[in-house]
Scaffold this motif. Structure first.
Motif, PDB file in Angstrom:
ATOM      1  N   LYS A 160       0.816  -1.216   0.000  1.00  0.00           N
ATOM      2  CA  LYS A 160       0.000   0.000   0.000  1.00  0.00           C
ATOM      3  C   LYS A 160       0.845   1.259   0.000  1.00  0.00           C
ATOM      4  N   ASP A 161       1.950   1.253   0.740  1.00  0.00           N
ATOM      5  CA  ASP A 161       2.781   2.453   0.891  1.00  0.00           C
ATOM      6  C   ASP A 161       4.214   2.147   0.475  1.00  0.00           C
ATOM      7  N   LEU A 162       4.551   2.478  -0.759  1.00  0.00           N
ATOM      8  CA  LEU A 162       5.877   2.176  -1.284  1.00  0.00           C
ATOM      9  C   LEU A 162       6.958   3.032  -0.627  1.00  0.00           C
ATOM     10  N   VAL A 163       6.643   4.272  -0.264  1.00  0.00           N
ATOM     11  CA  VAL A 163       7.644   5.159   0.341  1.00  0.00           C
ATOM     12  C   VAL A 163       8.146   4.591   1.666  1.00  0.00           C
ATOM     13  N   SER A 164       7.245   4.176   2.550  1.00  0.00           N
ATOM     14  CA  SER A 164       7.698   3.618   3.832  1.00  0.00           C
ATOM     15  C   SER A 164       8.400   2.280   3.619  1.00  0.00           C
ATOM     16  N   THR A 165       7.983   1.520   2.615  1.00  0.00           N
ATOM     17  CA  THR A 165       8.652   0.259   2.300  1.00  0.00           C
ATOM     18  C   THR A 165      10.089   0.515   1.862  1.00  0.00           C
TER      19      THR A 165
ATOM     20  N   ASP B 243      11.915   3.203   2.585  1.00  0.00           N
ATOM     21  CA  ASP B 243      12.651   3.678   3.771  1.00  0.00           C
ATOM     22  C   ASP B 243      13.113   2.505   4.629  1.00  0.00           C
TER      23      ASP B 243
ATOM     24  N   LYS C 181       6.079   3.843  -8.412  1.00  0.00           N
ATOM     25  CA  LYS C 181       5.246   2.734  -7.927  1.00  0.00           C
ATOM     26  C   LYS C 181       5.907   1.358  -8.051  1.00  0.00           C
TER      27      LYS C 181
ATOM     28  N   GLU D 164       3.626  -0.701  -5.791  1.00  0.00           N
ATOM     29  CA  GLU D 164       2.611   0.017  -5.023  1.00  0.00           C
ATOM     30  C   GLU D 164       1.226  -0.210  -5.607  1.00  0.00           C
TER      31      GLU D 164
ATOM     32  N   PRO E 282      -2.465   0.820  -3.852  1.00  0.00           N
ATOM     33  CA  PRO E 282      -3.217   1.290  -2.676  1.00  0.00           C
ATOM     34  C   PRO E 282      -4.395   0.389  -2.305  1.00  0.00           C
TER      35      PRO E 282
ATOM     36  N   PRO F 292       6.825  -2.591   7.005  1.00  0.00           N
ATOM     37  CA  PRO F 292       5.520  -1.920   6.956  1.00  0.00           C
ATOM     38  C   PRO F 292       4.406  -2.764   6.334  1.00  0.00           C
ATOM     39  N   ASN F 293       4.773  -3.888   5.723  1.00  0.00           N
ATOM     40  CA  ASN F 293       3.783  -4.706   5.025  1.00  0.00           C
ATOM     41  C   ASN F 293       3.474  -6.025   5.726  1.00  0.00           C
TER      42      ASN F 293
END
Length: 146
Positions: A14-19, A21, A37, A54, A56, A111-112
């Motif tokens: 869902k959240d590629l940015v936090s993944t 990081d 994405k 990514e 959502p 995060p996933n």
């Protein structure tokens, strides 16, 4: 003969940015390929490719447990420190018996939902030294040519 190129794991997140990081810290390097994405991480030994796309609307739970052995306890502790500084501390599980100055090991959930256990690889053992006798002069030492 079977030739295995390696393992390729693909996840929709869902959240590629936090993944990104998270995996930059976990693997200690940036993604090998980074597109809108889409992020790909490559681990050479053992051969593993992690691809995150990514989406959502991804609602299937991601699950899996992996172990990552780093070269030293210091590297493991540095990853722990970096995760803590970057707000991933809520995802860290530590076994207090194992997290000692000589042995840093911990588990962290990405995060996933993937769980990674970080620890140091096998330490090389020093050969046992039976004697520590200073070398004494021999006849050869006295007679050898200069």
């Amino acid at each position: 003969m079977l030739n295995i190129a390696g393992l390729n794991i693909k996840y929709e997140v869902k959240d590629l940015v936090s993944t990104i990081d998270f995996y930059n810290i976990l693997l200690g390097e940036w993604a090998a390929d980074l597109y809108p994405k889409h992020a790909v991480y490559v681990i050479e030994n053992p051969a593993l490719t992690l691809t995150f796309t990514e989406n959502p609307r991804a609602d299937q739970p991601v699950c899996g447990n992996f172990s990552l052995f780093l070269k030293s306890d210091e590297e493991v502790y540095n990853r722990f420190r970096d995760f803590t500084k970057n707000d991933f501390s809520r995802n860290i599980k530590i076994d207090p018996a194992n997290f000692t100055p000589g042995h840093h090991a911990f588990r962290i959930k990405d995060p996933n939902g993937l769980i990674w256990e970080l620890g140091a690889g096998e330490k090389k053992k020093k050969p046992i030294q039976l004697f520590n006798i200073p070398r004494m002069n021999s006849v050869w030492d006295i007679l050898k040519p200069n």
